[in-house]
Design a protein around this motif. Structure first.
Motif, PDB file in Angstrom:
ATOM      1  N   GLY A  88       0.900  -1.192   0.098  1.00  0.00           N
ATOM      2  CA  GLY A  88       0.023   0.014  -0.050  1.00  0.00           C
ATOM      3  C   GLY A  88       0.791   1.400  -0.073  1.00  0.00           C
ATOM      4  N   ALA A  89       2.165   1.489   0.536  1.00  0.00           N
ATOM      5  CA  ALA A  89       2.849   2.522   0.684  1.00  0.00           C
ATOM      6  C   ALA A  89       3.539   2.619  -0.502  1.00  0.00           C
ATOM      7  CB  ALA A  89       3.910   2.226   1.810  1.00  0.00           C
ATOM      8  N   PHE A  90       3.824   1.491  -1.013  1.00  0.00           N
ATOM      9  CA  PHE A  90       4.743   1.993  -2.391  1.00  0.00           C
ATOM     10  C   PHE A  90       3.842   1.985  -3.839  1.00  0.00           C
ATOM     11  CE2 PHE A  90       8.344  -0.481  -0.419  1.00  0.00           C
ATOM     12  CZ  PHE A  90       9.059   0.788  -0.325  1.00  0.00           C
ATOM     13  N   PHE A  91       2.670   1.455  -3.735  1.00  0.00           N
ATOM     14  CA  PHE A  91       1.869   1.365  -5.046  1.00  0.00           C
ATOM     15  C   PHE A  91       0.706   2.125  -4.908  1.00  0.00           C
ATOM     16  CE2 PHE A  91       4.518  -2.728  -5.172  1.00  0.00           C
ATOM     17  CZ  PHE A  91       5.154  -2.233  -6.271  1.00  0.00           C
ATOM     18  N   GLY A  92       0.290   2.410  -3.658  1.00  0.00           N
ATOM     19  CA  GLY A  92      -0.848   3.182  -3.529  1.00  0.00           C
ATOM     20  C   GLY A  92      -1.302   4.410  -3.990  1.00  0.00           C
ATOM     21  N   ASP A  93      -0.080   5.313  -4.378  1.00  0.00           N
ATOM     22  CA  ASP A  93      -0.167   6.525  -5.031  1.00  0.00           C
ATOM     23  C   ASP A  93      -0.588   6.434  -6.311  1.00  0.00           C
ATOM     24  OD1 ASP A  93       0.068   7.863  -2.445  1.00  0.00           O
ATOM     25  OD2 ASP A  93       2.299   8.050  -2.377  1.00  0.00           O
ATOM     26  N   THR A  94      -0.281   5.621  -7.057  1.00  0.00           N
ATOM     27  CA  THR A  94      -0.228   5.600  -8.417  1.00  0.00           C
ATOM     28  C   THR A  94      -1.798   5.048  -8.747  1.00  0.00           C
ATOM     29  OG1 THR A  94       0.695   3.374  -8.526  1.00  0.00           O
ATOM     30  CG2 THR A  94       2.152   5.103  -8.972  1.00  0.00           C
ATOM     31  N   ILE A  95      -2.146   4.121  -8.011  1.00  0.00           N
ATOM     32  CA  ILE A  95      -3.685   3.688  -7.971  1.00  0.00           C
ATOM     33  C   ILE A  95      -4.119   3.384  -6.743  1.00  0.00           C
ATOM     34  CG2 ILE A  95      -4.964   1.556  -8.726  1.00  0.00           C
ATOM     35  CD1 ILE A  95      -2.751   0.624 -10.655  1.00  0.00           C
ATOM     36  N   PHE A  96      -4.973   4.451  -6.413  1.00  0.00           N
ATOM     37  CA  PHE A  96      -5.586   4.583  -5.014  1.00  0.00           C
ATOM     38  C   PHE A  96      -6.451   3.153  -4.509  1.00  0.00           C
ATOM     39  CE2 PHE A  96      -8.211   6.476  -1.771  1.00  0.00           C
ATOM     40  CZ  PHE A  96      -7.396   6.921  -0.772  1.00  0.00           C
ATOM     41  N   ALA A  97      -6.650   2.504  -5.600  1.00  0.00           N
ATOM     42  CA  ALA A  97      -7.639   1.392  -5.277  1.00  0.00           C
ATOM     43  C   ALA A  97      -6.759   0.217  -4.674  1.00  0.00           C
ATOM     44  CB  ALA A  97      -8.375   0.812  -6.567  1.00  0.00           C
ATOM     45  N   ILE A  98      -5.444   0.196  -4.889  1.00  0.00           N
ATOM     46  CA  ILE A  98      -4.609  -0.826  -4.185  1.00  0.00           C
ATOM     47  C   ILE A  98      -4.262  -0.509  -2.841  1.00  0.00           C
ATOM     48  CG2 ILE A  98      -2.243  -1.347  -4.265  1.00  0.00           C
ATOM     49  CD1 ILE A  98      -2.107  -1.032  -7.328  1.00  0.00           C
ATOM     50  N   LYS A  99      -4.128   0.758  -2.549  1.00  0.00           N
ATOM     51  CA  LYS A  99      -3.889   1.233  -0.977  1.00  0.00           C
ATOM     52  C   LYS A  99      -5.183   0.949  -0.228  1.00  0.00           C
ATOM     53  CE  LYS A  99      -1.594   4.622   0.200  1.00  0.00           C
ATOM     54  NZ  LYS A  99      -0.822   6.026   0.561  1.00  0.00           N
ATOM     55  N   ILE A 100      -6.369   1.311  -0.954  1.00  0.00           N
ATOM     56  CA  ILE A 100      -7.605   1.143  -0.199  1.00  0.00           C
ATOM     57  C   ILE A 100      -7.730  -0.524  -0.054  1.00  0.00           C
ATOM     58  CG2 ILE A 100     -10.181   1.106  -0.188  1.00  0.00           C
ATOM     59  CD1 ILE A 100      -8.731   3.678   0.635  1.00  0.00           C
ATOM     60  N   SER A 101      -7.363  -1.254  -0.979  1.00  0.00           N
ATOM     61  CA  SER A 101      -7.786  -2.720  -0.948  1.00  0.00           C
ATOM     62  C   SER A 101      -6.823  -3.221  -0.016  1.00  0.00           C
ATOM     63  CB  SER A 101      -7.441  -3.525  -2.247  1.00  0.00           C
ATOM     64  OG  SER A 101      -8.465  -2.869  -3.267  1.00  0.00           O
ATOM     65  N   ALA A 102      -5.481  -2.936   0.146  1.00  0.00           N
ATOM     66  CA  ALA A 102      -4.622  -3.238   1.194  1.00  0.00           C
ATOM     67  C   ALA A 102      -4.783  -3.290   2.438  1.00  0.00           C
ATOM     68  CB  ALA A 102      -3.012  -2.857   0.662  1.00  0.00           C
ATOM     69  N   PHE A 103      -5.552  -1.888   2.684  1.00  0.00           N
ATOM     70  CA  PHE A 103      -5.734  -1.582   3.838  1.00  0.00           C
ATOM     71  C   PHE A 103      -6.856  -2.172   4.539  1.00  0.00           C
ATOM     72  CE2 PHE A 103      -8.505   1.106   6.827  1.00  0.00           C
ATOM     73  CZ  PHE A 103      -7.902   1.061   7.779  1.00  0.00           C
ATOM     74  N   LEU A 104      -8.010  -2.400   3.732  1.00  0.00           N
ATOM     75  CA  LEU A 104      -9.102  -3.435   3.978  1.00  0.00           C
ATOM     76  C   LEU A 104      -8.996  -4.758   4.318  1.00  0.00           C
ATOM     77  CD1 LEU A 104     -11.899  -1.751   1.616  1.00  0.00           C
ATOM     78  CD2 LEU A 104     -11.480  -1.263   4.331  1.00  0.00           C
ATOM     79  N   LEU A 105      -8.039  -5.329   3.464  1.00  0.00           N
ATOM     80  CA  LEU A 105      -7.709  -6.846   3.430  1.00  0.00           C
ATOM     81  C   LEU A 105      -6.904  -7.002   4.588  1.00  0.00           C
ATOM     82  CD1 LEU A 105      -7.770  -9.558   2.393  1.00  0.00           C
ATOM     83  CD2 LEU A 105      -5.744  -8.916   0.937  1.00  0.00           C
ATOM     84  N   SER A 106      -6.032  -5.825   5.077  1.00  0.00           N
ATOM     85  CA  SER A 106      -5.218  -5.856   6.334  1.00  0.00           C
ATOM     86  C   SER A 106      -6.088  -5.861   7.561  1.00  0.00           C
ATOM     87  CB  SER A 106      -4.215  -4.927   6.528  1.00  0.00           C
ATOM     88  OG  SER A 106      -3.154  -5.027   5.519  1.00  0.00           O
ATOM     89  N   CYS A 107      -7.032  -5.122   7.552  1.00  0.00           N
ATOM     90  CA  CYS A 107      -7.809  -5.108   8.755  1.00  0.00           C
ATOM     91  C   CYS A 107      -8.869  -6.199   8.828  1.00  0.00           C
ATOM     92  CB  CYS A 107      -9.086  -3.827   8.456  1.00  0.00           C
ATOM     93  SG  CYS A 107      -8.288  -2.172   8.608  1.00  0.00           S
TER      94      CYS A 107
END
Length: 116
Positions: A88-107
């Motif tokens: 999420g930290a590395f790829f989340g800024d280019t594609i915001f859905a990756i950051k949100i998906s990584a966060f929700l899956l981690s939760c």
């Protein structure tokens, strides 16, 4: 208890090694999409290498009252949650859905880890 002491010694030596690199600029990575944020790459690598071992130590200290599957479940979830955070930290800024998906899956994984 001896195994837990060995794990704690490994964790402390590994943390000292990576903290040395955090003091230098060898591991600095510039994340340009985040407003030129500098990330110490040694920090997430240290967490990924040490946190699952600390989880395993807790399960071993729990003794025979804890189910056997927790020896794999707890460190595995810890490792996966930390890797998703790095993704999420590395790829989340280019594609915001990756950051949100990584966060929700981690939760979700954290809730499963706490429940079981």
């Amino acid at each position: 208890l001896t195994v837990c002491c060995f794990f704690s010694t490994y964790v402390s030596f590994f943390s000292a090694f990576f903290n040395f690199f955090q003091l230098t600029s060898v591991d600095d990575i510039m994340l340009t999409e985040s407003g030129n944020f500098t990330l110490d790459l040694a920090r997430p690598i240290e967490w990924i290498m040490t946190c699952p071992l600390m989880q395993l130590s807790l399960v071993i200290m729990g003794g025979a009252k804890l189910p056997e599957y927790r020896r794999f479940l707890m460190p595995g979830f810890s490792f996966t949650i930390l890797v998703l955070g790095v993704v999420g930290a590395f790829f989340g800024d280019t594609i915001f859905a990756i950051k949100i998906s990584a966060f929700l899956l981690s939760c979700a994984l954290f809730v499963v880890m706490v429940y079981f």
